[in-house]
Design a protein around this motif. Structure first.
Motif, short mmCIF file in Angstrom:
data_model
loop_
_atom_site.label_atom_id
_atom_site.label_comp_id
_atom_site.label_asym_id
_atom_site.label_seq_id
_atom_site.Cartn_x
_atom_site.Cartn_y
_atom_site.Cartn_z
N UNK A 103 38.88 26.37 39.03
CA UNK A 103 37.93 26.05 37.98
C UNK A 103 37.02 27.29 37.59
N UNK A 104 36.47 27.79 38.45
CA UNK A 104 35.61 28.96 38.21
C UNK A 104 36.22 29.97 37.70
N UNK A 105 37.66 30.43 37.92
CA UNK A 105 38.18 31.49 37.53
C UNK A 105 38.56 31.13 36.12
N UNK A 106 39.18 30.12 36.03
CA UNK A 106 39.54 29.61 34.45
C UNK A 106 38.56 29.76 33.55
N UNK A 107 37.29 29.28 33.84
CA UNK A 107 36.25 29.58 33.05
C UNK A 107 35.81 30.81 32.85
N UNK A 108 35.89 31.61 33.52
CA UNK A 108 35.12 33.02 33.69
C UNK A 108 36.42 33.70 33.04
N UNK A 109 37.56 33.90 33.20
CA UNK A 109 38.68 34.46 32.30
C UNK A 109 38.83 34.09 31.03
N UNK A 110 38.63 32.65 30.70
CA UNK A 110 38.62 32.35 29.38
C UNK A 110 37.27 32.96 28.58
N UNK A 111 36.32 33.14 29.19
CA UNK A 111 35.12 33.51 28.52
C UNK A 111 35.17 35.14 28.46
N UNK A 112 36.02 35.81 29.55
CA UNK A 112 36.24 37.19 29.23
C UNK A 112 36.79 37.60 27.90
N UNK A 113 37.97 36.61 27.87
CA UNK A 113 38.57 37.11 26.55
C UNK A 113 38.04 36.58 25.41
N UNK A 114 36.98 35.48 25.21
CA UNK A 114 36.25 35.32 24.06
C UNK A 114 35.08 36.42 23.78
N UNK A 115 34.71 36.74 24.83
CA UNK A 115 33.52 37.95 24.54
C UNK A 115 34.52 39.24 24.18
#
Lengths: 202, 135
Positions: A25-37
């Motif tokens: 869950x944590x990785x998905x959220x962080x990876x998704x945020x990295x793409x957004x940023x």
């Protein structure tokens, strides 16, 4: 502040508020945020926006999302705590049943054949947990079924006249089985609480 | 997060499914977080993009409700940048978005009834996350 530095701070915040949560869950959220940023910086640079304004925009988005981040984490942590408490309570109740059966007997004295019925409750728990793959919603159903089975055993024991023996009385049979049924039901409620959290807390 | 009435979507969730429907009608069935934030900003005529925390938690809830499904973008398509999580409306999602767009609050078959005046959508939890390939 450069846009990249602001993005690193936002990513750091995501690392902090996902700390200790399930890795996937944590990785998905962080990876998704990295793409957004990355996408925001690229899009705003392409639009000719100044670096400080991009950085402020990133920080603003992160800050405005703080309450949602914290609420999400709170629900996740509560769900994990509820699951662990449910599991601990269920295991304790099952082990205590086994000990009571061997040490003093629940319906009669130790070794009373009627006590063998409790093995069925334990088997229901073990097989049910495996069938539910230890997922909270399934575990809740299994534990509610165990509570029902416990109550059924008490009813069978009373109907079979076990309460008239010199060893067991009606209050003893009802009381002991009610305690176990309540423990299983409490575990089920904790699992159900854990199962309800994800819909609000991806 | 505002408390949800049974059988309804929260305002941001309703905005997301409506935006997703307009993207679908424009021939873009799959969308990603930042692209959606831009679309929401344009539709609202706002200057600010939706906050990260608010946006991604709402997407997660819609996925849990079975209105969206998601998958990671193929590594080759990312061309060196971080891979995006791509979302699409499910059939239930399209139906819910159409009701929201039409402003209709009709009971949802198989789901909880809708509350009058609020956008209706089924609220039975059902994850449609596509299994994730190894990164």
């Amino acid at each position: 502040m450069s846009a990249e530095r602001a993005a690193r701070l936002v990513a750091l915040w995501a690392r902090l508020y996902t700390l200790g949560l399930p890795a996937a869950d944590a990785r998905r959220l962080r990876d998704e945020l990295a793409a957004d940023l990355h996408d925001q910086i690229a899009a705003e640079r392409a639009a000719g926006m100044a670096e400080p304004r991009i950085a402020r925009g990133l920080a603003s988005r992160a800050l405005r999302g703080l309450p949602a981040d914290l609420a999400w984490r709170g629900r996740r942590v509560a769900a994990r705590t509820a699951y662990r408490l449910g599991l601990a309570s269920a295991l304790f109740s099952m082990l205590f049943t086994l000990w009571l059966m061997g040490a003093v007997g629940i319906v009669g004295v130790e070794g009373d054949p009627a006590d063998q019925m409790y093995l069925g409750v334990l088997a229901l728990g073990l097989l049910g947990a495996v069938a539910a793959r230890f997922r909270p919603a399934g575990m809740a159903r299994v534990l509610f079924a165990m509570a029902g089975a416990q109550a059924l055993i008490a009813a069978i024991a009373l109907a079979a006249g076990r309460a008239s023996s010199p060893i067991s009385s009606v209050p003893e049979i009802v009381g002991l089985n009610a305690i176990f049924a309540a423990l299983f039901a409490a575990s089920a409620a904790l699992f159900r609480h854990a199962a309800r959290a994800p819909a609000d807390a991806r | 997060m505002p408390r949800r009435k049974p059988g309804t979507l929260l305002p941001l969730e309703a905005e997301i499914v409506t935006a997703a429907l307009s993207l679908l009608r424009a021939g873009e069935p799959a969308f990603h977080g930042f692209g959606l934030a831009q679309t929401l900003r344009e539709q609202a005529g706002s200057r600010a993009l939706t906050a990260h925390g608010t946006l991604y938690k709402a997407l997660g809830r819609l996925e849990e409700l079975g209105l969206l499904r998601s998958r990671w973008e193929e590594a080759a398509a990312a061309e060196g940048r971080p891979r995006r999580r791509l979302y699409e409306l499910t059939e239930d999602g399209v139906a819910a978005a159409q009701r929201v767009a039409a402003g209709v609050a009709a009971p949802v078959s198989g789901g909880a009834g809708a509350v009058a005046g609020a956008p209706a959508a089924p609220v039975r939890a059902r994850s449609r996350t596509t299994p994730e390939p190894a990164a």
